[in-house]
Design an enzyme around this catalytic site. Sequence first.
Site, PDB file in Angstrom:
ATOM      1  N   ASN A 114       0.855  -1.185   0.000  1.00 46.54           N
ATOM      2  CA  ASN A 114       0.000   0.000   0.000  1.00 46.54           C
ATOM      3  C   ASN A 114       0.888   1.231   0.000  1.00 46.54           C
ATOM      4  O   ASN A 114       1.367   1.679   1.042  1.00 46.54           O
ATOM      5  CB  ASN A 114      -0.917  -0.010   1.232  1.00 46.54           C
ATOM      6  CG  ASN A 114      -1.937  -1.125   1.162  1.00 46.54           C
ATOM      7  OD1 ASN A 114      -2.932  -1.032   0.455  1.00 46.54           O
ATOM      8  ND2 ASN A 114      -1.671  -2.206   1.898  1.00 46.54           N
ATOM      9  N   GLU A 115       1.116   1.751  -1.192  1.00 48.55           N
ATOM     10  CA  GLU A 115       2.040   2.863  -1.382  1.00 48.55           C
ATOM     11  C   GLU A 115       1.392   4.190  -1.008  1.00 48.55           C
ATOM     12  O   GLU A 115       0.166   4.254  -0.782  1.00 48.55           O
ATOM     13  CB  GLU A 115       2.495   2.887  -2.842  1.00 48.55           C
ATOM     14  CG  GLU A 115       3.241   1.647  -3.308  1.00 48.55           C
ATOM     15  CD  GLU A 115       4.691   1.577  -2.813  1.00 48.55           C
ATOM     16  OE1 GLU A 115       5.037   2.310  -1.868  1.00 48.55           O
ATOM     17  OE2 GLU A 115       5.463   0.770  -3.362  1.00 48.55           O
TER      18      GLU A 115
END
Length: 639
Positions: free
Chosen positions: A162-163
């Site tokens: 989850n950037e």
Amino acid sequence: MARLNLLEETRYEKLPVTVYTTPAEASVAVAARIAHLIRDKQAKGETAVLGLATGVTPVRVYAELVRLHKEEDLSFKNVITFNLDEYYPMQPGAAQSYVRFMNEQLFDHIDIDRANIHIPDGTLAEGEIIDFCLNYERQIEELGGLDLQILGIGRTGHIGFNEPGSAPNSGTRLVTLDDMTRADAARDFGGKQNVPAKAITMGIGTIFKAREIILMAWNSKKAPIVKKAVEGDISSEVPATYLQLSDNVEFILDEPAASELTRFKTPWLVKDCVWDDELKKKAVIWLAEHASKPILKLVADDYNNNGMAQLAVAHGPVYDINIAVFNQIQHTITGWPGGKPGADDSQRPERAEPAKKRTVIFSPHPDDDVISMGGTFMRLVDQGNDVHVAYQTSGNTAVWDDDVLRYVEFAIDFDERMGTNAAKLHATYDDMRTFIAQKQPNQPDTPEIRDVKGFIRKTEAIAGARYAGLNDDHIHFMALPFYETGKVKKNPVSDEDIRLTMELLQEIKPHQVFAAGDFADPHGTHIVCFNIVVEALRRLAKTEAWVADCWLWMYRGAWFEFDIHEIEMAVPISPDEVLRKRYAIFKHQSQKDPAVFPGEDRREFWVRAEDRNRETAERYDGLGFAEYAAMEAFKRYHF
């Protein structure tokens, strides 16, 4: 009262944090919690649902779980697992696959039912991914959710993949990887260009629903992002900050990963301190740089207005504190890294006697000596010390394939000019060209190619050491076995690595040893090589009297410098010596334009070294000390 003190000390921290001395100690504690959960569920006849992570961080946790299974009868028959993520596309048998990682690190060694293992599928057609992700979520929900989710943290602040920009309610999905994330993975893939641009990951919303969340982080490389995640504002730019909203989360860190947290970096801001000389030095340096003043110009208002009133009241007047700290730092500066003969050494970092010291510089790779301490290296030689350099590894994975062909072509031309029969060399060259043309990312080289790459690094190291003033009989190539795998992944350290190091030390019986104490080295080789030196000296100390008089100095590599309060010897480098150091680094031509493994910093090594040495000198100057062109810094390792 103790509880109130703890709350005050951690008041900047927005979620629970537990700090252990080492990753090994922390990993055992996490594994014990997982084992307790599994056994508790077994006793109730229930299933334990675990969310698992990959990467370097959880490796010791999995090793301890395997030990508990084999030695303490921990069964995984009631365990169902869901992994966080997988690169896309990715074949399960690929070296970089998380399927392979989990099998090698955990699943192949325990009694888990294979039907209970769930890992995102990197082989799906892109049109199948949405349905797969929805089913992944559905399976977790039907089991009542995750009992425990373990996490690492990336330097972008990502959890799973989850950037930055991920939504707090996001579910399992296909994502595009951040450039920094791909750069961090580049070594595993043989270059960033080979790292997949996408991945399938559990979402933050999925992670957040777990009944217990443990985020682990080790080493100082993670310290800045840990501070943002723990003390910063909640932001989509640092997805891990969303964990501040959970009542079920705990960060488990080792001391280096926690080092940027306020209670460790500037403890005087959150509690009353026990002011020993080391903490006084750290605090006064911080205050001087925070106030942009030389140390001797700090006044009581500076102390009182910046959280250091306790120090001023308990140990003042403040000018006396300033003088004491100034003198401590002044005494770290020396132009005689081998000790100044005949001088009063009571206020110097090194001993005056013996006047000419036997010195060993251990260099993990064949260029760390001149990159990290080239000026000091040449100063030691110029001042008549008996200096040896020992290159601990061949560095043969860090040479471009094109260079191999170029050097072999040179050898063929030379053989032909000399009238030597070059037929065998021609055949080897043809085999090399064929192999290189078909070579896959991170595929191990053939023995012949590895040899040529090792020869290239060796001849460069000899040229650099000769330029520094050494004779050939003082240049040692150790080729420690742990490194010689031909792969990015190295073998564990063995007694043979330590034995070879002991033999060299016994031969020279040094008064000084310099070793790379750069534990944030992104490739891990430095800390391995340092630990080998330390263990060799520990073993020798049991039987060899000279070890008691052998001092071990740590230098830093191309990535970070010691902080000023840590430095115990600072060697000024003149402008001419800066140029000499640059030319010594230039002897390592295979590490230029660019190096195979430059890390995220795209500057060439000589530029990094000069910038770092100049910045150290500028920090000393800003604190009120003499202005030098550059400084190399060292910290003594105390057994």
